[in-house]
Motif scaffolding. Structure first.
Motif, short mmCIF file in Angstrom:
data_model
loop_
_atom_site.label_atom_id
_atom_site.label_comp_id
_atom_site.label_asym_id
_atom_site.label_seq_id
_atom_site.Cartn_x
_atom_site.Cartn_y
_atom_site.Cartn_z
N ALA A 16 0.83 -1.21 0.00
CA ALA A 16 0.00 0.00 0.00
C ALA A 16 0.87 1.25 0.00
O ALA A 16 0.56 2.23 -0.69
CB ALA A 16 -0.93 -0.01 1.20
N ILE A 17 1.96 1.24 0.76
CA ILE A 17 2.86 2.39 0.78
C ILE A 17 3.52 2.59 -0.58
O ILE A 17 3.68 3.72 -1.05
CB ILE A 17 3.92 2.22 1.90
CG1 ILE A 17 3.24 2.35 3.26
CG2 ILE A 17 5.05 3.21 1.75
CD1 ILE A 17 4.12 1.97 4.42
N PHE A 19 2.20 1.75 -3.53
CA PHE A 19 1.20 2.33 -4.42
C PHE A 19 0.92 3.79 -4.06
O PHE A 19 0.67 4.61 -4.94
CB PHE A 19 -0.10 1.53 -4.40
CG PHE A 19 -0.08 0.33 -5.30
CD1 PHE A 19 0.04 0.49 -6.67
CD2 PHE A 19 -0.18 -0.94 -4.78
CE1 PHE A 19 0.05 -0.61 -7.51
CE2 PHE A 19 -0.16 -2.04 -5.61
CZ PHE A 19 -0.04 -1.88 -6.98
N GLY A 20 0.98 4.14 -2.79
CA GLY A 20 0.83 5.53 -2.39
C GLY A 20 1.95 6.40 -2.93
O GLY A 20 1.73 7.53 -3.37
N ALA A 23 1.38 6.90 -6.58
CA ALA A 23 0.31 7.89 -6.77
C ALA A 23 0.84 9.31 -6.56
O ALA A 23 0.48 10.23 -7.30
CB ALA A 23 -0.85 7.61 -5.81
N ASN A 38 -3.88 4.32 -8.71
CA ASN A 38 -2.96 3.91 -7.65
C ASN A 38 -3.54 4.16 -6.26
O ASN A 38 -3.26 3.39 -5.34
CB ASN A 38 -1.62 4.61 -7.82
CG ASN A 38 -0.82 4.02 -8.96
OD1 ASN A 38 -0.62 2.83 -9.02
ND2 ASN A 38 -0.39 4.87 -9.88
N ILE A 39 -4.36 5.18 -6.11
CA ILE A 39 -5.03 5.38 -4.82
C ILE A 39 -6.01 4.25 -4.56
O ILE A 39 -6.15 3.78 -3.43
CB ILE A 39 -5.72 6.76 -4.79
CG1 ILE A 39 -4.68 7.86 -4.66
CG2 ILE A 39 -6.72 6.84 -3.64
CD1 ILE A 39 -5.23 9.25 -4.75
N TYR A 41 -5.69 1.11 -5.62
CA TYR A 41 -4.89 -0.03 -5.20
C TYR A 41 -4.35 0.15 -3.78
O TYR A 41 -4.28 -0.81 -3.01
CB TYR A 41 -3.73 -0.28 -6.17
CG TYR A 41 -4.15 -0.91 -7.47
CD1 TYR A 41 -4.98 -2.02 -7.49
CD2 TYR A 41 -3.72 -0.40 -8.69
CE1 TYR A 41 -5.36 -2.61 -8.67
CE2 TYR A 41 -4.09 -0.98 -9.87
CZ TYR A 41 -4.92 -2.09 -9.86
OH TYR A 41 -5.29 -2.66 -11.04
N CYS A 42 -3.98 1.37 -3.45
CA CYS A 42 -3.48 1.66 -2.11
C CYS A 42 -4.55 1.35 -1.06
O CYS A 42 -4.28 0.71 -0.05
CB CYS A 42 -3.04 3.11 -2.04
SG CYS A 42 -2.38 3.61 -0.45
N THR A 43 -5.77 1.80 -1.30
CA THR A 43 -6.84 1.54 -0.34
C THR A 43 -7.20 0.06 -0.28
O THR A 43 -7.55 -0.44 0.79
CB THR A 43 -8.10 2.37 -0.66
OG1 THR A 43 -8.51 2.09 -1.99
CG2 THR A 43 -7.84 3.84 -0.51
N PHE A 45 -5.09 -2.49 -0.61
CA PHE A 45 -4.10 -3.17 0.21
C PHE A 45 -4.14 -2.69 1.66
O PHE A 45 -3.84 -3.46 2.58
CB PHE A 45 -2.71 -3.04 -0.39
CG PHE A 45 -2.50 -3.96 -1.56
CD1 PHE A 45 -2.28 -5.31 -1.36
CD2 PHE A 45 -2.56 -3.48 -2.86
CE1 PHE A 45 -2.11 -6.17 -2.42
CE2 PHE A 45 -2.39 -4.34 -3.92
CZ PHE A 45 -2.17 -5.68 -3.72
N LEU A 46 -4.52 -1.43 1.89
CA LEU A 46 -4.68 -0.97 3.27
C LEU A 46 -5.82 -1.71 3.96
O LEU A 46 -5.71 -2.07 5.13
CB LEU A 46 -4.93 0.54 3.31
CG LEU A 46 -3.72 1.44 3.24
CD1 LEU A 46 -4.16 2.90 3.18
CD2 LEU A 46 -2.81 1.21 4.42
#
Length: 63
Positions: A16-17, A19-20, A23, A38-39, A41-43, A45-46
């Protein structure tokens, strides 16, 4: 294998980090379509990371 939920949670948090960070780079390049992707995907995985921490707590309560 006792700490498998912790390991999975940490790996999901790391992804997640990543992908952040991607982003953020795309935001600086003003490529908003990639930022939103990418946000997302980040959410994803978070939320998987938080679910892993929750499962770890549930398994501890059962024991």
């Amino acid at each position: 294998m006792k700490n498998k939920y912790t390991i999975v949670s940490m790996i999901a948090m790391l992804i997640a980090i990543i992908f952040g960070g991607i982003a953020f780079q795309q935001y600086n390049a003003e490529n908003m379509d990639e930022v939103y992707l990418n946000i997302g995907y980040c959410t994803l995985f978070l939320s998987a990371s938080m679910f892993g921490w929750h499962m770890k707590d549930e398994k501890q309560n059962e024991s």
